[in-house]
Design a protein around this motif. Structure first.
Motif, mmCIF file in Angstrom:
data_model
loop_
_atom_site.group_PDB
_atom_site.id
_atom_site.type_symbol
_atom_site.label_atom_id
_atom_site.label_comp_id
_atom_site.label_asym_id
_atom_site.label_seq_id
_atom_site.Cartn_x
_atom_site.Cartn_y
_atom_site.Cartn_z
ATOM 1 N N VAL A 139 14.755 0.515 -5.058
ATOM 2 C CA VAL A 139 15.027 1.520 -6.096
ATOM 3 C C VAL A 139 13.710 1.832 -6.792
ATOM 4 N N MET A 140 13.471 3.119 -7.063
ATOM 5 C CA MET A 140 12.296 3.499 -7.856
ATOM 6 C C MET A 140 12.756 3.939 -9.242
ATOM 7 N N SER A 141 12.101 3.398 -10.267
ATOM 8 C CA SER A 141 12.456 3.814 -11.630
ATOM 9 C C SER A 141 11.814 5.172 -11.906
ATOM 10 N N SER A 142 12.386 5.896 -12.860
ATOM 11 C CA SER A 142 11.923 7.269 -13.077
ATOM 12 C C SER A 142 10.933 7.358 -14.232
ATOM 13 N N PHE A 143 10.288 8.519 -14.344
ATOM 14 C CA PHE A 143 9.281 8.763 -15.380
ATOM 15 C C PHE A 143 9.900 8.946 -16.770
ATOM 16 N N ASN A 144 11.142 9.448 -16.782
ATOM 17 C CA ASN A 144 11.730 9.913 -18.036
ATOM 18 C C ASN A 144 12.293 8.774 -18.887
ATOM 19 N N VAL A 189 0.864 -1.178 0.000
ATOM 20 C CA VAL A 189 0.000 0.000 0.000
ATOM 21 C C VAL A 189 0.901 1.228 0.000
ATOM 22 N N LEU A 190 0.484 2.278 -0.706
ATOM 23 C CA LEU A 190 1.292 3.496 -0.618
ATOM 24 C C LEU A 190 0.484 4.657 -0.079
ATOM 25 N N GLY A 191 1.172 5.455 0.714
ATOM 26 C CA GLY A 191 0.583 6.711 1.146
ATOM 27 C C GLY A 191 -0.316 6.616 2.356
ATOM 28 N N SER A 245 8.095 0.732 -9.807
ATOM 29 C CA SER A 245 7.887 1.765 -10.839
ATOM 30 C C SER A 245 7.541 3.053 -10.116
ATOM 31 N N ASP A 246 7.647 4.188 -10.796
ATOM 32 C CA ASP A 246 7.046 5.390 -10.218
ATOM 33 C C ASP A 246 5.545 5.339 -10.536
ATOM 34 N N TRP A 247 4.817 6.268 -9.951
ATOM 35 C CA TRP A 247 3.360 6.301 -10.045
ATOM 36 C C TRP A 247 2.901 6.204 -11.507
ATOM 37 N N ALA A 248 2.292 5.088 -11.856
ATOM 38 C CA ALA A 248 1.727 4.871 -13.204
ATOM 39 C C ALA A 248 2.769 4.835 -14.322
ATOM 40 N N GLY A 298 8.393 21.701 -6.289
ATOM 41 C CA GLY A 298 7.920 20.335 -6.061
ATOM 42 C C GLY A 298 7.486 19.706 -7.373
ATOM 43 N N GLU A 299 6.854 18.524 -7.273
ATOM 44 C CA GLU A 299 6.477 17.813 -8.505
ATOM 45 C C GLU A 299 5.463 18.627 -9.304
ATOM 46 N N GLY A 300 5.664 18.669 -10.613
ATOM 47 C CA GLY A 300 4.722 19.369 -11.480
ATOM 48 C C GLY A 300 4.799 20.877 -11.330
ATOM 49 N N GLY A 349 10.880 21.950 -11.004
ATOM 50 C CA GLY A 349 10.296 22.148 -9.672
ATOM 51 C C GLY A 349 10.843 21.214 -8.615
ATOM 52 N N ARG A 350 11.286 20.026 -9.049
ATOM 53 C CA ARG A 350 11.700 19.030 -8.060
ATOM 54 C C ARG A 350 13.126 19.262 -7.573
ATOM 55 N N VAL A 351 13.696 20.368 -7.984
ATOM 56 C CA VAL A 351 15.025 20.721 -7.494
ATOM 57 C C VAL A 351 15.013 20.842 -5.958
ATOM 58 N N ALA A 368 5.481 5.005 2.010
ATOM 59 C CA ALA A 368 5.019 6.396 1.969
ATOM 60 C C ALA A 368 6.181 7.319 1.615
ATOM 61 N N ASP A 369 5.817 8.532 1.186
ATOM 62 C CA ASP A 369 6.843 9.532 0.878
ATOM 63 C C ASP A 369 7.229 10.280 2.148
ATOM 64 N N VAL A 370 8.223 9.754 2.826
ATOM 65 C CA VAL A 370 8.749 10.449 4.017
ATOM 66 C C VAL A 370 10.043 11.094 3.527
ATOM 67 N N THR A 380 10.180 4.078 3.089
ATOM 68 C CA THR A 380 10.040 5.448 2.596
ATOM 69 C C THR A 380 10.538 5.560 1.165
ATOM 70 N N PHE A 381 9.808 6.322 0.368
ATOM 71 C CA PHE A 381 10.264 6.606 -0.995
ATOM 72 C C PHE A 381 11.297 7.724 -0.921
ATOM 73 N N ALA A 382 12.409 7.449 -0.349
ATOM 74 C CA ALA A 382 13.485 8.410 -0.180
ATOM 75 C C ALA A 382 14.755 7.592 0.084
ATOM 76 N N VAL A 415 15.725 4.425 -2.979
ATOM 77 C CA VAL A 415 16.398 5.533 -3.664
ATOM 78 C C VAL A 415 15.675 5.808 -4.984
ATOM 79 N N LYS A 416 15.570 7.088 -5.326
ATOM 80 C CA LYS A 416 14.828 7.442 -6.549
ATOM 81 C C LYS A 416 15.443 8.682 -7.169
ATOM 82 N N HIS A 417 15.129 8.970 -8.405
ATOM 83 C CA HIS A 417 14.314 8.250 -9.378
ATOM 84 C C HIS A 417 15.304 7.782 -10.425
ATOM 85 N N PHE A 418 15.416 6.466 -10.532
ATOM 86 C CA PHE A 418 16.467 5.862 -11.339
ATOM 87 C C PHE A 418 16.021 5.799 -12.787
HETATM 88 C C1 BGC Z 1 6.646 10.756 -7.465
HETATM 89 C C2 BGC Z 1 7.474 9.902 -6.550
HETATM 90 C C3 BGC Z 1 6.663 9.473 -5.357
HETATM 91 C C4 BGC Z 1 5.432 8.759 -5.846
HETATM 92 C C5 BGC Z 1 4.562 8.198 -4.732
HETATM 93 C C6 BGC Z 1 5.302 10.137 -7.785
HETATM 94 O O1 BGC Z 1 4.471 11.043 -8.438
HETATM 95 O O2 BGC Z 1 7.366 11.002 -8.657
HETATM 96 O O3 BGC Z 1 8.616 10.614 -6.141
HETATM 97 O O4 BGC Z 1 7.442 8.666 -4.523
HETATM 98 O O5 BGC Z 1 4.669 9.650 -6.628
HETATM 99 O O6 BGC Z 1 3.924 9.188 -4.045
#
Ligand code: BGC
Length: 720
Positions: free
Chosen positions: A231-236, A59-61, A266-269, A471-473, A147-149, A89-91, A133-135, A187-190
């Motif tokens: 490891v979390m794979s990245s969107f790109n 489960v996430l979140g 995977s990352d979200w979707a 932040g994201e987006g 934004g994610r800088v 969860a994203d801590v 944690t997704f960190a 560790v992310k986002h690979f």
């Molecule tokens: C983010 C990830 C995050 C995941 C789960 C995604 O949109 O890119 O960094 O861990 O959502 O919340």
């Protein structure tokens, strides 16, 4: 449970049960099927059945001890083989006690405190039921438009790697199974998510493999060397293939080369998004590519649950691939001791004592103090004890100082700057006026602030961005402060009073309209729960600023990307000949960034002298000692960050102008001198050659030591 026991468990599982382990959903799925078992809401949209949810592996979140306990207990009641759920969860920078954003933590250059922040975040999250944690997010970034800088520790592979390791140590501890107050880290986002073209979110990443390995991969590798479990794979895309379906990246580099045998999520979707990328025709092909590439858990789309059984039945996917993925997930559950203690540390009673406790808030305060960077100071700060202060601006009394990805943080727990200053100053010495909103300015409020400013000795401007502006987006093309705030500065500037500005924000900004106008400028970032207290103490001089930028500040957005470890080019810019035309520069802007990597001021000053090397030559198995004397020549104690850079004068491929190789922090009393000695070995001189060999070349190297990447003492030596 050992691998043998887990294997025998897997043998008892049906293919559907195995595939469900690979599915990760948000908690609402567990709550959204009605009494009769009818499928409602999001399940229907995704085409997921009750059955799949009931058997899903993670489960996430979700957090909160009570909620987690309820779901886990219910799940275990129905789990045929007694396999517990994993809660992720994203801590990211704290749980309920929020620490400064990671970019700010990067500016602390304080590895120990970073580790402690992760340990505390883990403790709070664990007691609230989280297991993973997704960190840490360790994407290297050179473009502040992205934004994610705010989530990264900056632009340097070495510094990012040090932080990556520290965060993993802090989250995981050394005995994850026994230490229930720790989390598994992911560790992310690979990989290379931090290099989207134009800084535009989710955009294409395209770079040479050499560049990828040289600059972008080291921090992920460092996290894994520290034992990071996931490891979390990245969107790109990476070289044209979405990272989530990128076999070379995941099976090649990650698993075969680096021997990573933990879980890849995977990352979200991002599995389904391969269709939009144009790298899969449909869910079926997306599932095929992702499982072949080595993704174990699919986050929030149903490609695996719906298509893997058929892919196996048709022989397109070997069921061994599924078994391997399940084994990795079950192994992680065993490592977290969930087979014995499915609730792990979740405990509603302890939760109340642990979250936001005094010790945690204190650690957050210390890190906030260390993360703020004094960018400019023309004798305005620290504020004079007897000074009458007008505190003006949208962040004067704002609690929006936690920053993005503080999911569980509550703004009402944050210490506001105005409150903290009031508590520390004499009655009547402080006047607080908002002055303007983040984006809006009203004439009557402006009038009030002008009035307050006229009666004050010094104006403290509290400016910045809302959390949601990074932040994201949240990519942006204009990274100046909002116009309303620039106008506020202009109007106040006209009064001719000294101005100290503090900015709360999530990215290196284009500081036009504030850098020249303010007499002092403190970069506070989003400093977290104790942010107001930390900033107040810095402004008043109760503590001395010591943060150093872990990312360059551009002169303007047109200069982006601008970063310190760039190449020289064949026609380098020469600051002594600014008018020269046919050199690598812009004709309408300075060549240098506004503020370089490593930069930051203090209320005292440090002098560097006597740079000396133990030898003018070393062989591959010798160590070079680099010593420098650092003296506090000011009148108060302070912390200095002494930075060691190296330049390889000539390589088989071109080498950066300078690269950070080491640093140390030192507290010096007024008048005190210390000799700092760094050890440099041949290993630190290696780089990726054109054929990707990672070796050093004999030859000449420059050593540069100083307080930032620009102001350095220089010497040189030869590797023979
Ligand atoms: C983010 C990830 C995050 C995941 C789960 C995604 O949109 O890119 O960094 O861990 O959502 O919340």
């Amino acid at each position: 449970m050992d691998d043998k026991q887990l294997q025998s468990l897997i043998e008892q599982m049906t293919l559907e049960e195995k595939v469900a382990q690979l599915l990760q959903l948000t908690p609402n799925f567990h709550e959204c099927s009605d009494q009769e078992g009818q499928i409602t809401g999001p399940m229907q949209e995704l085409g997921i059945t009750d059955h799949m949810v009931a058997a899903s592996g993670s489960v996430l979140g979700l957090s909160g001890a009570e909620a987690v306990i309820n779901i886990q207990n219910d799940y275990m009641k129905h789990s045929r083989l007694g396999i517990p759920l994993l809660f992720m969860a994203d801590v990211v920078h704290g749980f309920k006690t929020i620490f400064p954003i990671p970019l700010a933590i990067g500016c602390s250059w304080d590895i120990e405190l970073a580790e402690k922040s992760a340990e505390i975040a883990a403790r709070e999250a664990a007691v609230s039921g989280v297991h993973v944690t997704f960190a840490p997010m360790v994407d290297l970034v050179r473009d502040p438009r992205w934004g994610r800088v705010m989530e990264t520790t900056g632009e340097d592979p070495y510094l990012n790697s040090q932080f990556a390791r520290a965060f993993v140590r802090g989250y995981q501890g050394v005995r994850l199974k026994e230490e229930h107050d720790r989390l598994a880290a992911c560790v992310k986002h690979f990989a290379a998510y931090g290099a989207p073209e134009g800084g535009r979110e989710y955009n294409t990443v395209d770079m040479s493999e050499r560049q990828l390995r040289e600059s972008y991969l080291p921090a992920y590798k460092a996290a894994l060397d520290e034992g990071c479990e996931m490891v979390m794979s990245s969107f790109n895309t990476v070289d044209g293939i979405p990272a989530t379906g990128n076999e070379k990246l995941l099976r090649g580099i990650l698993r075969a080369e680096w021997n990573f045998d933990g879980v890849v999520i995977s990352d979200w979707a991002s599995i389904r998004e391969m269709i939009a990328h144009g790298a899969a025709r449909d869910d079926h092909e997306a599932a095929y590519r992702a499982i072949k590439a080595g993704v174990d858990i699919e986050m929030m789309t149903p490609c695996y649950v719906q298509h893997l059984p058929q892919l196996v039945a048709s022989g397109l996917i070997d069921d061994k691939l599924i078994d391997e993925a399940v084994l990795r997930i079950l192994r992680l559950k065993a490592k977290l001791d969930l087979f014995n203690h499915p609730l792990r540390a979740a405990d509603p009673v302890r939760e109340r004592d642990v979250v936001l406790c005094r010790e945690h808030r204190q650690a957050s305060y210390e890190l906030a103090v260390k993360s703020c960077v004094l960018l400019k100071n023309d004798n305005v700060l620290p504020l004079h004890q007897a000074a009458k202060v007008a505190l003006i601006g949208p962040f004067a009394q704002s609690d929006d100082i936690l920053g993005w990805w503080s999911c569980e943080g509550k703004t009402e727990d944050a210490v506001k700057l105005g409150d903290a200053l009031s508590a520390r100053m004499q009655a009547g010495a402080l006047k607080i006026i908002e002055g303007c909103g983040v984006h809006t300015i009203a004439e009557h409020v402006l009038e009030q602030s002008l009035e307050a400013a006229r009666c004050a000795d010094v104006i403290v401007l509290a400016l910045g961005e809302e959390s949601a502006m990074s932040g994201e987006g949240a990519s942006r093309t204009d990274i100046r402060l909002p116009q309303a705030q620039l106008e506020l500065i202009q109007r106040l500037k006209a009064l001719g009073k000294p101005i100290a500005a503090v900015i709360f924000n999530g990215r290196p900004l284009d500081l036009h309209g504030v850098f020249d106008e303010a007499d002092a400028l403190l970069e506070a970032w989003f400093p977290g729960t104790e942010g107001g207290a930390a900033v107040a103490d810095l402004l008043l001089g109760h503590v001395n600023p010591s943060g150093r930028l872990s990312m360059s500040f551009p002169q303007s957005v047109g200069q982006v990307p601008v970063y310190y470890n760039h190449f020289n080019t064949g026609r380098p810019f020469n600051s002594a000949k600014r008018g020269e035309r046919y050199v690598s520069k812009y004709i309408d802007a300075d060549h240098e960034p506004l503020l370089p990597f490593g930069y930051g001021l203090s209320y005292t000053s440090f002098d560097y002298s006597e740079l000396s090397l133990s030898s003018s030559e070393i062989t591959a198995n010798q160590t070079l000692e680099v010593s420098v004397t650092v003296t506090n020549i000011g009148s108060r104690s302070g912390i200095e960050t002494i930075q060691l850079y190296v330049r390889d004068i000539s390589g088989e491929v071109v080498r950066p102008l300078r690269e950070l190789k080491d640093f140390t922090k030192l507290e010096l009393q007024p008048g005190e001198s210390k000799v700092v000695t760094f050890q440099l070995t041949e290993e630190q001189l290696r780089y990726h050659h054109s054929d990707l060999r990672y070796t050093s070349d004999p030859g000449q190297f420059h050593i540069l030591v100083g307080p930032n990447s620009c102001d350095t003492l220089t010497d040189s030596f030869k590797l023979v």
